[in-house]
Design a protein around this motif. Structure first.
Motif, PDB file in Angstrom:
ATOM      1  N   HIS A  75       5.157  11.703  -1.568  1.00 26.21           N
ATOM      2  CA  HIS A  75       6.030  10.963  -2.493  1.00 26.21           C
ATOM      3  C   HIS A  75       7.476  11.165  -2.066  1.00 26.21           C
ATOM      4  N   MET A 135      -3.862   8.222   1.826  1.00 29.55           N
ATOM      5  CA  MET A 135      -3.375   7.429   0.709  1.00 29.55           C
ATOM      6  C   MET A 135      -3.511   8.229  -0.579  1.00 29.55           C
ATOM      7  N   ASN A 194      -0.352  12.217  -5.437  1.00 26.60           N
ATOM      8  CA  ASN A 194       0.517  11.492  -6.355  1.00 26.60           C
ATOM      9  C   ASN A 194      -0.330  10.736  -7.374  1.00 26.60           C
ATOM     10  N   TYR A 220       0.360  21.577   7.532  1.00 24.75           N
ATOM     11  CA  TYR A 220       1.057  20.300   7.747  1.00 24.75           C
ATOM     12  C   TYR A 220       1.506  19.727   6.405  1.00 24.75           C
ATOM     13  N   ARG A 231       1.858  13.316 -13.110  1.00 28.82           N
ATOM     14  CA  ARG A 231       0.915  12.278 -13.560  1.00 28.82           C
ATOM     15  C   ARG A 231      -0.461  12.493 -12.932  1.00 28.82           C
ATOM     16  N   PRO A 269       0.808  -1.237   0.000  1.00 30.89           N
ATOM     17  CA  PRO A 269       0.000   0.000   0.000  1.00 30.89           C
ATOM     18  C   PRO A 269       0.834   1.276   0.000  1.00 30.89           C
TER      19      PRO A 269
HETATM   20  C1  SDX Z   1       3.950   5.261  -5.717  1.00 34.07           C
HETATM   21  O1  SDX Z   1       8.821   5.795  -5.756  1.00 34.07           O
HETATM   22  C2  SDX Z   1       7.992   5.973  -6.704  1.00 34.07           C
HETATM   23  O2  SDX Z   1       8.321   6.579  -7.693  1.00 34.07           O
HETATM   24  C3  SDX Z   1       6.639   5.352  -6.507  1.00 34.07           C
HETATM   25  C4  SDX Z   1       5.601   5.630  -7.572  1.00 34.07           C
HETATM   26  C5  SDX Z   1       5.946   4.972  -8.872  1.00 34.07           C
HETATM   27  O3  SDX Z   1       5.411   5.421  -9.919  1.00 34.07           O
HETATM   28  O4  SDX Z   1       6.663   3.960  -8.872  1.00 34.07           O
HETATM   29  O5  SDX Z   1       5.480   7.029  -7.762  1.00 34.07           O
HETATM   30  C6  SDX Z   1       4.229   5.067  -7.161  1.00 34.07           C
HETATM   31  O6  SDX Z   1       4.253   4.394  -4.946  1.00 34.07           O
HETATM   32  C7  SDX Z   1       3.355   6.568  -5.248  1.00 34.07           C
HETATM   33  C8  SDX Z   1       3.223   6.653  -3.697  1.00 34.07           C
HETATM   34  C9  SDX Z   1       1.970   5.883  -3.294  1.00 34.07           C
HETATM   35  N1  SDX Z   1       1.854   5.764  -1.839  1.00 34.07           N
HETATM   36  C10 SDX Z   1       0.965   6.448  -1.121  1.00 34.07           C
HETATM   37  O7  SDX Z   1       0.195   7.290  -1.596  1.00 34.07           O
HETATM   38  C11 SDX Z   1       0.906   6.056   0.340  1.00 34.07           C
HETATM   39  C12 SDX Z   1       0.844   7.328   1.209  1.00 34.07           C
HETATM   40  N2  SDX Z   1       2.105   8.018   1.073  1.00 34.07           N
HETATM   41  C13 SDX Z   1       3.107   7.779   2.129  1.00 34.07           C
HETATM   42  O8  SDX Z   1       3.104   6.505   2.666  1.00 34.07           O
HETATM   43  C14 SDX Z   1       4.473   8.364   1.774  1.00 34.07           C
HETATM   44  O9  SDX Z   1       4.252   9.634   1.330  1.00 34.07           O
HETATM   45  C15 SDX Z   1       5.368   7.641   0.789  1.00 34.07           C
HETATM   46  C16 SDX Z   1       5.559   6.209   1.143  1.00 34.07           C
HETATM   47  C17 SDX Z   1       4.798   7.730  -0.590  1.00 34.07           C
HETATM   48  C18 SDX Z   1       6.722   8.356   0.803  1.00 34.07           C
HETATM   49  O10 SDX Z   1       7.262   8.169   2.056  1.00 34.07           O
HETATM   50  P1  SDX Z   1       8.723   8.759   2.446  1.00 34.07           P
HETATM   51  O11 SDX Z   1       9.346   9.453   1.298  1.00 34.07           O
HETATM   52  O12 SDX Z   1       9.498   7.656   3.099  1.00 34.07           O
HETATM   53  O13 SDX Z   1       8.374   9.890   3.452  1.00 34.07           O
HETATM   54  P2  SDX Z   1       8.108   9.654   4.996  1.00 34.07           P
HETATM   55  O14 SDX Z   1       7.253   8.432   5.185  1.00 34.07           O
HETATM   56  O15 SDX Z   1       9.398   9.721   5.721  1.00 34.07           O
HETATM   57  O16 SDX Z   1       7.199  10.941   5.339  1.00 34.07           O
HETATM   58  C19 SDX Z   1       7.819  12.192   5.550  1.00 34.07           C
HETATM   59  C20 SDX Z   1       6.877  12.907   6.532  1.00 34.07           C
HETATM   60  C21 SDX Z   1       6.545  12.045   7.749  1.00 34.07           C
HETATM   61  O17 SDX Z   1       6.281  12.923   8.829  1.00 34.07           O
HETATM   62  P3  SDX Z   1       7.494  13.202   9.928  1.00 34.07           P
HETATM   63  O18 SDX Z   1       7.860  11.810  10.490  1.00 34.07           O
HETATM   64  O19 SDX Z   1       8.630  13.801   9.131  1.00 34.07           O
HETATM   65  O20 SDX Z   1       6.864  14.095  10.954  1.00 34.07           O
HETATM   66  O21 SDX Z   1       5.620  13.161   5.886  1.00 34.07           O
HETATM   67  C22 SDX Z   1       4.587  12.422   6.547  1.00 34.07           C
HETATM   68  C23 SDX Z   1       5.258  11.346   7.393  1.00 34.07           C
HETATM   69  O22 SDX Z   1       4.474  11.038   8.540  1.00 34.07           O
HETATM   70  N3  SDX Z   1       3.760  11.829   5.499  1.00 34.07           N
HETATM   71  C24 SDX Z   1       2.431  11.776   5.516  1.00 34.07           C
HETATM   72  C25 SDX Z   1       2.085  11.149   4.285  1.00 34.07           C
HETATM   73  N4  SDX Z   1       3.181  10.849   3.594  1.00 34.07           N
HETATM   74  C26 SDX Z   1       4.221  11.267   4.340  1.00 34.07           C
HETATM   75  N5  SDX Z   1       1.516  12.184   6.431  1.00 34.07           N
HETATM   76  C27 SDX Z   1       0.211  11.941   6.101  1.00 34.07           C
HETATM   77  N6  SDX Z   1      -0.212  11.366   4.952  1.00 34.07           N
HETATM   78  C28 SDX Z   1       0.698  10.958   4.028  1.00 34.07           C
HETATM   79  N7  SDX Z   1       0.272  10.389   2.890  1.00 34.07           N
END
Ligand code: SDX
Length: 431
Positions: free
Chosen positions: A308, A304, A364, A355, A317, A265
């Motif tokens: 990114h 979700m 994304n 935030y 995209r 996910p």
């Molecule tokens: C894809 O890599 C790629 O290129 C992937 C992709 C592709 O085409 O292959 O683009 C496809 O996977 C897109 C991403 C899909 N995933 C999601 O939408 C799931 C929700 N997003 C998060 O889980 C997160 O944003 C990630 C996994 C996408 C990125 O995570 P990172 O880069 O490891 O960042 P992080 O988890 O360290 O977050 C940084 C901060 C954190 O807060 P602090 O600890 O610094 O206080 O931002 C916060 C996180 O808690 N944060 C979010 C968030 N995403 C990051 N807070 C709330 N909601 C979110 N979605």
């Protein structure tokens, strides 16, 4: 290899080490640390590879600050608007846009490989009907190495080419048959007179009891979704494919590994998780509650489809996907789709919230794709299989590039060990 114009000096315990710095054609310079352990006896430490370039590549470039995505130099919005998926496949695989003759030949080769070995149907039937289609895809793609053994030798260029075409050609059939098996309908065979996206839609939604006409607007939207997901630099699933391939594993095993990684996910599974989140929110008046949860450090809930690792601006995209969502929903006569209303209001409120703005969290690729796919008639369980189908060309292109890299070595990271140091075994009577 990029040229080095300058070096980084790393001084450890009074000893200086000169590390070459390479400059790319675009993006950050890199520090070559390959000799660090041999010279200084230290590892670098970068869990999640937030600051690590794992390879050279000429396929895809992302500027996370600008929200720019280039495939062989061409911007994704131009490709989504002017090209089509199989032409983008050609571009990713061979590096240049094809001539009309080259494109016709490529499309002919893909079309002639869309059928599956008839005996592979037994794999689908071995699963429970309620198996997630991603579980079926991992299993069936992995099993391809047992059926297409004449295209598994990675040292044979012709076999690499055939495996590439077979995977791009057969993924829509595998994804569609995983769906048909899931819903208890008979498999629909591919047709050579249909384009790639139309063939996939027909294999998913046609039934033997009546003719099925593909709506050209839906097939255009489907093709655009394939294009938007085609490749994305060294993301988790592509890195998985590269790591699996570095051991010499056959292409079908490597792509099966990529599918397994994409399922999560946090990665490709986010499109399914995002639509389920929007459905759970249900109405715009519940959005503040969910935004508060996403901001709450004690709550594991995340928005979700938001955030990114690379994009610290809008995912280009997502912009194209949002336009497509409006078109498809208008066509389907679902102007007031409640889920789309929740998505647009959620995006607005999140982007207005410090935030998300401070952490540079933007929608994304997964934020709008689920809305379109649901409107097209797909269950949420088919969203990630469609992402996997689309990404196969990216995985294959990166797989081929790595096999052609003279610097390629088996990937074998080290660790920061924090466990017990040496201790002797204690017999059970003495514990
Ligand atoms: C894809 O890599 C790629 O290129 C992937 C992709 C592709 O085409 O292959 O683009 C496809 O996977 C897109 C991403 C899909 N995933 C999601 O939408 C799931 C929700 N997003 C998060 O889980 C997160 O944003 C990630 C996994 C996408 C990125 O995570 P990172 O880069 O490891 O960042 P992080 O988890 O360290 O977050 C940084 C901060 C954190 O807060 P602090 O600890 O610094 O206080 O931002 C916060 C996180 O808690 N944060 C979010 C968030 N995403 C990051 N807070 C709330 N909601 C979110 N979605």
């Amino acid at each position: 290899m990029a040229e080095t114009k300058r070096t980084a000096t790393l001084t450890i315990d009074g000893v200086s080490h000169e590390l070459p710095i390479y400059s790319p054609t675009a993006g950050p310079d890199v520090i070559d640390i390959r000799k660090l352990y041999a010279e200084a006896g230290l590892f670098t430490y970068d869990p999640g590879f937030t600051s690590t370039a794992s390879c050279d590549s000429t396929i895809t470039f992302i500027d996370g600050g600008k929200g720019e995505l280039l495939h062989r130099g061409y911007p994704i919005d131009q490709l989504a608007g002017k090209s089509h998926y199989l032409e983008v496949c050609y571009l990713l695989l061979y590096g240049e846009l094809p001539s009309a003759a080259e494109l016709e030949d490529f499309e002919e080769r893909v079309t002639k490989h869309t059928m599956l070995h008839e005996q592979m149907q037994n794999f689908f039937r071995g699963f429970r009907r309620d198996a997630h289609p991603m579980a079926v895809m991992v299993g069936v793609v992995g099993a391809m190495s047992a059926f297409y053994h004449d295209s598994t030798d990675i040292n044979d260029e012709w076999q690499r080419e055939v495996a590439s075409i077979r995977l791009i050609a057969k993924m829509p059939t595998i994804a569609a048959w995983a769906y048909k098996y899931h819903v208890g309908q008979p498999f629909v065979y591919p047709r050579n007179d249909l384009d790639y996206a139309s063939n996939f839609l027909r294999m998913c939604f046609a039934v033997p009891a009546e003719e099925y006409e593909v709506d050209p607007i839906l097939s255009r939207a489907m093709d655009r979704i394939f294009t938007l997901h085609a490749d994305h630099e060294q993301n988790a699933s592509t890195s998985t494919v590269r790591l699996a391939s570095s051991s010499g594993a056959n292409p079908f095993a490597c792509i099966a590994a990529g599918i397994a990684c994409l399922w999560g996910p946090a990665h490709g599974g986010a499109n399914q998780a995002c639509l389920e989140m929007l459905q759970e929110i249900g109405s715009v008046d519940r959005i503040p509650e969910y935004i508060a949860r996403a901001k709450d450090k004690n709550d594991p809930f995340r928005l979700m489809g938001f955030g990114h690792r690379v994009y610290k601006n809008f995912d280009p995209r997502a912009k194209v996907m949002k336009q497509s969502a409006d078109e498809v929903l208008d066509l389907m006569g679902i102007e007031n789709n409640p889920v789309l209303q929740v998505a647009k209001e959620l995006e607005k409120q999140a982007l207005d919230d410090p935030y998300f703005a401070d952490k540079k969290l933007f929608p994304n690729v997964d934020f709008y794709s689920g809305i379109i796919l649901e409107a097209m008639g797909f269950p949420t369980s088919m969203f990630t299989p469609i992402f996997a189908l689309s990404r196969t060309v990216g995985w294959i292109s990166q797989w081929k590039e790595q096999l052609g890299d003279p610097q390629m070595k088996i990937g074998r990271p080290r660790q920061l060990y924090l466990g017990e140091t040496h201790r002797d075994y204690v017999d059970i009577e003495n514990r």
